[in-house]
Design a protein around this motif. Sequence first.
Motif, mmCIF file in Angstrom:
data_model
loop_
_atom_site.group_PDB
_atom_site.id
_atom_site.type_symbol
_atom_site.label_atom_id
_atom_site.label_comp_id
_atom_site.label_asym_id
_atom_site.label_seq_id
_atom_site.Cartn_x
_atom_site.Cartn_y
_atom_site.Cartn_z
ATOM 1 N N GLU A 93 -7.153 -18.431 -4.059
ATOM 2 C CA GLU A 93 -7.659 -19.041 -2.820
ATOM 3 C C GLU A 93 -6.634 -18.962 -1.697
ATOM 4 O O GLU A 93 -6.985 -18.756 -0.526
ATOM 5 N N PHE A 94 -5.366 -19.109 -2.049
ATOM 6 C CA PHE A 94 -4.290 -19.037 -1.065
ATOM 7 C C PHE A 94 -4.257 -17.660 -0.403
ATOM 8 O O PHE A 94 -4.213 -17.536 0.827
ATOM 9 N N PHE A 95 -4.340 -16.610 -1.207
ATOM 10 C CA PHE A 95 -4.302 -15.269 -0.624
ATOM 11 C C PHE A 95 -5.623 -14.896 0.042
ATOM 12 O O PHE A 95 -5.632 -14.141 1.020
ATOM 13 N N GLU B 142 4.073 0.609 -8.148
ATOM 14 C CA GLU B 142 3.426 1.918 -8.274
ATOM 15 C C GLU B 142 1.955 1.770 -8.661
ATOM 16 O O GLU B 142 1.093 2.499 -8.161
ATOM 17 N N MET B 143 1.666 0.827 -9.526
ATOM 18 C CA MET B 143 0.292 0.635 -9.973
ATOM 19 C C MET B 143 -0.641 0.311 -8.806
ATOM 20 O O MET B 143 -1.809 0.704 -8.796
ATOM 21 N N TYR B 144 -0.114 -0.385 -7.781
ATOM 22 C CA TYR B 144 -0.951 -0.821 -6.663
ATOM 23 C C TYR B 144 -0.781 0.031 -5.407
ATOM 24 O O TYR B 144 -1.258 -0.349 -4.340
ATOM 25 N N THR B 145 -0.150 1.193 -5.519
ATOM 26 C CA THR B 145 0.042 2.028 -4.327
ATOM 27 C C THR B 145 -1.283 2.432 -3.678
ATOM 28 O O THR B 145 -1.336 2.630 -2.462
ATOM 29 N N LEU B 146 -2.328 2.564 -4.467
ATOM 30 C CA LEU B 146 -3.638 2.905 -3.924
ATOM 31 C C LEU B 146 -4.651 1.791 -4.180
ATOM 32 O O LEU B 146 -5.853 2.000 -4.082
ATOM 33 N N GLY B 147 -4.132 0.611 -4.510
ATOM 34 C CA GLY B 147 -5.011 -0.504 -4.842
ATOM 35 C C GLY B 147 -5.083 -1.554 -3.750
ATOM 36 O O GLY B 147 -4.758 -1.306 -2.592
ATOM 37 N N SER B 148 -5.502 -2.750 -4.138
ATOM 38 C CA SER B 148 -5.700 -3.861 -3.208
ATOM 39 C C SER B 148 -4.380 -4.588 -2.961
ATOM 40 O O SER B 148 -3.726 -5.051 -3.902
ATOM 41 N N PHE B 149 -4.013 -4.728 -1.698
ATOM 42 C CA PHE B 149 -2.792 -5.453 -1.370
ATOM 43 C C PHE B 149 -2.951 -6.938 -1.701
ATOM 44 O O PHE B 149 -1.988 -7.588 -2.112
ATOM 45 N N LYS B 150 -4.150 -7.458 -1.552
ATOM 46 C CA LYS B 150 -4.367 -8.871 -1.888
ATOM 47 C C LYS B 150 -4.151 -9.103 -3.376
ATOM 48 O O LYS B 150 -3.500 -10.077 -3.778
#
Length: 550
Positions: free
Chosen positions: A281-283, A138-146
């Motif tokens: 770095e991986f992502f 929920e915290m990242y629903t509007l955030g950065s997927f990375k």
Amino acid sequence: MSSLTPLTSVLGKTRAKHLLKRATYCVTKSRLEEFSAYTVDQAVAKLLEPNVKKLSQPINYETGNPWIENDPILGVVDPSFSTQKLIEGTYAWWLDEAKNDKSLRSRMTYFLFSFLSIDTVSLRGKRGFFYDYLRLLEMYTLGSFKDLMFQVSINNLMLSYLDNGFNTAVNPNENYAREVLELFTIGKGPSTGVGDYTHYTEEDIVQAARLLTGWRIGKDRVTNHGGDNGGIPTGYPLVNRHDFGEKVFSERFGNRVISAYDSSNKTESQKIERMKTELVEFFDMIFDQEATAKYVCRRMYRYFVSANITKEVENDIIAPLSDTFRINYSFEEIIIQLLKSEHFYDEDDHVRGDEIIGGMIKSPLELMLQTLTITNYPVPDAIEESKNHYLFFYRREMVRDFLELSGQKPFDPPSVAGFPAIYEAPLYDKFWFNPATIISRYNLGALLLNKNATKVDFKVTTFVEKNVSVPFSVDVLITELIELFFSKPVSEERTMYFSNEILLDNGTLTPSMWTNEWSNYRSTGNNIGTEAALVPLFKALIWSQEFQTN
């Protein structure tokens, strides 16, 4: 031609229903009227407003105490718990909050869950892991997927579910590394040779598994290595279990090298920071690939718009949407662009509203929650009627007797890929309808009217009285209920079906008899006659193909 050009006109009733049904679980008559008067900019801005939860966490219905953490309102956490009851309590808590959520966050949270699937089997004996995972999504629903993928990689539940909590330099485990590439980020793509999947290779999985070594499950929920992640507990790093050697990825990633790190004479905190840096770095490497953005945008398109991605949609919708996504990998940017577009409302071709609106079969979760909100169903209160709320209504009736029988125990998908209706071509959402699930879907109306099971005495007469302007008129009654329940207008033939065959029972009642029956109810309070006619109508509306689709 498919177009992401923003819609400029006022939404009106049909488009407002479409937006609310696709972007939220909370669809009420008052919200439909409110959104009908909005422009698309106003409507989407409204959906982006913060959601305030009724309860911060699930409570133990036997004691009334919070089940996860101390709470200034709910009190001190209950130290004793049954794991199974805690899981089911968390289900009920999330479902009820999603039902009441007027923003798009709950719908986006479930999109992320369907994308980054876990199951609650991983929870045995681990208090709060499921709750933490839902909060993280929920915290990242509007955030950065990375940024979210970094957090998911060190989340306790994911460390447990895909075995990365047991991944060490001397005994590498490839489960999580494989799913990160195949399901969670870039996608597999067609095989082009032995161990080569267009977007990555088997050797990339080997290198990724080495990079992901050393993280452990924080069973006490006290560690946090997630930085500014809202205080959500994470796993913890064991530096002596991590492979600090050089990782060389294939040409699919431009032969990217993550350099070896000389850990001798380094402090533990320096080694931990190096483990985190490698993860970043991986992502960075994965998200630098154009294929990753397109894969994510296709998943979002199939969830919110349509399973059918034609070459035109790929070129005119997915490609520009992925260009937006690659700027900062923000979900907010692409969901705004998608929900405002002419294409979302099927206004970008010469036959408007013919394919997308009403064109997807509702998941059981959508069907259940949207039925509860459209009918303003009086769910037992979580605090005042805790046992009825948690145990009887949600755990037994909504989860066990509806969602499970309909093929969607909401947080226990059949595999790490999630539910087949989310990802499996060519059927996609058509998976929800099959011989094993259809009866349960059609029985939802009857289930909600069974007060002995639900502990709710829901009267259709009362619902109609509150939602129909002239309930004693057959024509007005049928017209307004169809407008409330269905995503788009129906034919005159269908209207007459609900009127003549269902409400009037093929001539058993006449319109004047119905008017008299309603007048009798209004003067005496006796609803036996009105319920006898309205209950079959209520069930027929819910099992109709028009209501079973969004």
